[in-house]
Design an enzyme around this catalytic site. Structure first.
Site, PDB file in Angstrom:
ATOM      1  N   LYS A 288      55.543  -8.648   0.057  1.00 57.37           N
ATOM      2  CA  LYS A 288      54.478  -8.565  -0.949  1.00 57.37           C
ATOM      3  C   LYS A 288      54.985  -7.906  -2.224  1.00 57.37           C
ATOM      4  O   LYS A 288      54.629  -8.307  -3.338  1.00 57.37           O
ATOM      5  CB  LYS A 288      53.287  -7.776  -0.384  1.00 57.37           C
ATOM      6  CG  LYS A 288      52.512  -8.551   0.690  1.00 57.37           C
ATOM      7  CD  LYS A 288      51.394  -7.713   1.305  1.00 57.37           C
ATOM      8  CE  LYS A 288      50.613  -8.511   2.359  1.00 57.37           C
ATOM      9  NZ  LYS A 288      49.698  -7.659   3.150  1.00 57.37           N
TER      10      LYS A 288
ATOM     11  N   ARG B 195      55.515  -4.401  16.563  1.00 58.98           N
ATOM     12  CA  ARG B 195      54.469  -5.096  15.812  1.00 58.98           C
ATOM     13  C   ARG B 195      54.028  -4.297  14.588  1.00 58.98           C
ATOM     14  O   ARG B 195      53.880  -4.831  13.488  1.00 58.98           O
ATOM     15  CB  ARG B 195      53.272  -5.364  16.735  1.00 58.98           C
ATOM     16  CG  ARG B 195      51.968  -5.772  16.061  1.00 58.98           C
ATOM     17  CD  ARG B 195      52.094  -7.069  15.300  1.00 58.98           C
ATOM     18  NE  ARG B 195      50.845  -7.467  14.644  1.00 58.98           N
ATOM     19  CZ  ARG B 195      50.369  -6.934  13.539  1.00 58.98           C
ATOM     20  NH1 ARG B 195      51.042  -5.978  12.932  1.00 58.98           N
ATOM     21  NH2 ARG B 195      49.253  -7.367  13.014  1.00 58.98           N
TER      22      ARG B 195
ATOM     23  N   GLU C 102      52.809  -0.082   5.904  1.00 58.64           N
ATOM     24  CA  GLU C 102      52.998  -0.802   4.636  1.00 58.64           C
ATOM     25  C   GLU C 102      52.875   0.143   3.437  1.00 58.64           C
ATOM     26  O   GLU C 102      53.724   0.152   2.544  1.00 58.64           O
ATOM     27  CB  GLU C 102      51.969  -1.941   4.506  1.00 58.64           C
ATOM     28  CG  GLU C 102      52.202  -3.096   5.473  1.00 58.64           C
ATOM     29  CD  GLU C 102      51.266  -4.270   5.211  1.00 58.64           C
ATOM     30  OE1 GLU C 102      51.144  -4.694   4.051  1.00 58.64           O
ATOM     31  OE2 GLU C 102      50.644  -4.766   6.175  1.00 58.64           O
TER      32      GLU C 102
ATOM     33  N   THR D   2      49.457  -0.590  10.985  1.00 64.35           N
ATOM     34  CA  THR D   2      50.337  -1.492  10.225  1.00 64.35           C
ATOM     35  C   THR D   2      50.162  -1.236   8.733  1.00 64.35           C
ATOM     36  O   THR D   2      51.136  -1.211   7.969  1.00 64.35           O
ATOM     37  CB  THR D   2      50.026  -2.969  10.552  1.00 64.35           C
ATOM     38  OG1 THR D   2      50.149  -3.175  11.954  1.00 64.35           O
ATOM     39  CG2 THR D   2      50.973  -3.902   9.815  1.00 64.35           C
TER      40      THR D   2
ATOM     41  N   GLU E 232      42.187 -10.347   8.621  1.00 67.83           N
ATOM     42  CA  GLU E 232      41.994  -9.383   9.713  1.00 67.83           C
ATOM     43  C   GLU E 232      40.952  -9.876  10.710  1.00 67.83           C
ATOM     44  O   GLU E 232      41.115  -9.730  11.925  1.00 67.83           O
ATOM     45  CB  GLU E 232      41.576  -8.020   9.139  1.00 67.83           C
ATOM     46  CG  GLU E 232      42.730  -7.316   8.445  1.00 67.83           C
ATOM     47  CD  GLU E 232      42.332  -5.973   7.837  1.00 67.83           C
ATOM     48  OE1 GLU E 232      41.245  -5.455   8.182  1.00 67.83           O
ATOM     49  OE2 GLU E 232      43.108  -5.467   7.012  1.00 67.83           O
TER      50      GLU E 232
ATOM     51  N   ASN F  44      43.580  -7.911   3.444  1.00 72.00           N
ATOM     52  CA  ASN F  44      42.900  -9.202   3.367  1.00 72.00           C
ATOM     53  C   ASN F  44      41.916  -9.253   4.540  1.00 72.00           C
ATOM     54  O   ASN F  44      42.293  -9.551   5.682  1.00 72.00           O
ATOM     55  CB  ASN F  44      43.932 -10.329   3.453  1.00 72.00           C
ATOM     56  CG  ASN F  44      43.278 -11.687   3.269  1.00 72.00           C
ATOM     57  OD1 ASN F  44      42.104 -11.881   3.608  1.00 72.00           O
ATOM     58  ND2 ASN F  44      44.040 -12.643   2.735  1.00 72.00           N
TER      59      ASN F  44
END
Lengths: 275, 275
Positions: free
Chosen positions: A179, A168, A261, A257, A209, A205
């Protein structure tokens, strides 16, 4: 019901709708596995090679491992044989034990930019020190030791939880690549400036979330209660501490996460026209 | 939330309420694992050593195994090291690969009468030929072969499904022992007459079986749908074929549990005062 993301199709794999579907689906997997894990108490000894040392015969590893690390590394060794770590959405906790697959390779197209981002050691650390203590908080009895507790069962459940969490969290790479392709100019500027905070802000964002956390609460409640029992009985018999599931996402899954990113994007220009 | 049945306590382990709780809890485990499995198509090749032969270096096994058998046997070998098959509610599919545990033993009290009942080969056969084809029926595409399909992922999910099914079905031994202790005289008579049909009738409660199937349908529906989506969306997006879950219980789990109960009871008088 072909619901596993098809990584042999680069366009599909980077479509944000498909990625979103996969991330939402992984919430179920993680919740299911954690519900199974909390049938057992924390069993802290299985994470401590001093308390319960397991001799390792693998020279790539320390001579004594914790039981959890022993089981996880041996499982990764086995799964590597059937190509698990060839897949771009899989990341090993013990890269040093992987073996050459015994099956023909799957030819994955290049979807992600070459990178070495792997936050598994942080995931494992937070799983042991934050997620599990919270999820097992209500257990109400102390550890009765090696000859009484189902240490092996708990360690097996841990493998499933950790593998799902890792998958995940590292899916952040696909999110980031998607993106980057959508707003290339903006990200090139931020990456060139090594502006981690700027990148973090660009990928965040807050509304999404918040929605994720609301959905997690609902899923933990739904999957963690027996639908055939009355609500009154279920309130006493919840299989999992619902707030612990929400906290896991708020404090570990979502922040890590974003680390994935950001670190992926930091490496995104290497060897490209923008370097 | 100490919900794993405590097998170190013989009275608790044979209390029918506790057994019932465990059996109901295992319905969740089985449903969760099957939901994970059906993310992938049937992938029939992973059960066929002629189509996808995996060389076995374990001399106790045939030279070529199916991928599913290879993964299952290697996983059992690993889990045996952490005492999995010392537990009276665990039964190996590959007893010939088990190793001596690397941990101190758990001293289980004698709860069950000595017996050699193990229906795992039937469980595996029915899982491959009945449960999976039904559960994966709606997949809507054909197998694309070794270099395209996630065979390894499917085989890993199979291990979790088979282990949970085996545990659930062999729990019949605890059910049978509990019933034997409650109505000893009645069962001694039937067992002495080797009256399998009479025993089967004595242990069958059609009303309870009907209730189990109703509960399974509700669980498959609840755990197989995303609670954050509307009912209309969920009808199209069910993660699992609900009737396949119900059929699995009606045609495999319940009948095989009764086989376990009957065969256990057939061996129940050996070495006792009633022999």
């Amino acid at each position: 019901m072909d619901t596993a993301l098809d990584l042999s199709n680069p366009e599909g794999a980077l479509d944000l709708d498909n990625i979103r579907f996969q991330l939402i689906r992984l919430e179920d997997t993680i919740t299911f596995h954690l519900i199974e894990r909390v049938q057992f108490p924390l069993n802290a000894a299985i994470y401590d090679p001093d308390k319960l040392p397991i001799p390792s015969y693998n020279l790539a590893l320390p001579p004594n491992l914790s039981l959890a690390d022993y089981m996880l590394s041996e499982t990764e060794r086995l799964h590597s044989l059937v190509r698990r770590y060839d897949a771009p959405d899989e990341h090993p906790f013990f890269p040093q034990v992987l073996q050459r697959p015994i099956m023909q390779p799957i030819k994955y197209p290049t979807i992600l930019h070459p990178n070495n981002v792997n936050v598994n050691s942080t995931i494992k650390d937070k799983y042991i020190t934050e997620i599990l203590p919270e999820a097992c908080r209500d257990f109400g009895r102390t550890d009765r030791g090696e000859t009484k507790e189902n240490y092996g069962s708990a360690a097996c459940c841990d493998i499933a939880c950790l593998q799902a969490l890792s998958r995940r969290i590292h899916f952040g790479k696909f999110v980031a690549e998607s993106k980057f392709r959508k707003e290339t100019e903006r990200f090139v500027k931020l990456i060139k400036a090594v502006d981690r905070q700027g990148i973090d802000e660009a990928i965040t964002n807050a509304a999404v979330e918040k929605k994720v956390l609301e959905r997690l609460r609902l899923k933990a409640k739904t999957y963690g209660t027996d639908p055939s029992l009355s609500a009154a009985v279920n309130d006493r018999k919840e299989k999992i501490n619902i707030e612990a599931v929400v906290k896991m996402y708020a404090q570990v899954v979502i922040p890590l996460t974003k680390v994935v990113e950001v670190e992926y994007l930091i490496q995104r220009l290497k060897g490209t026209e923008w370097e």
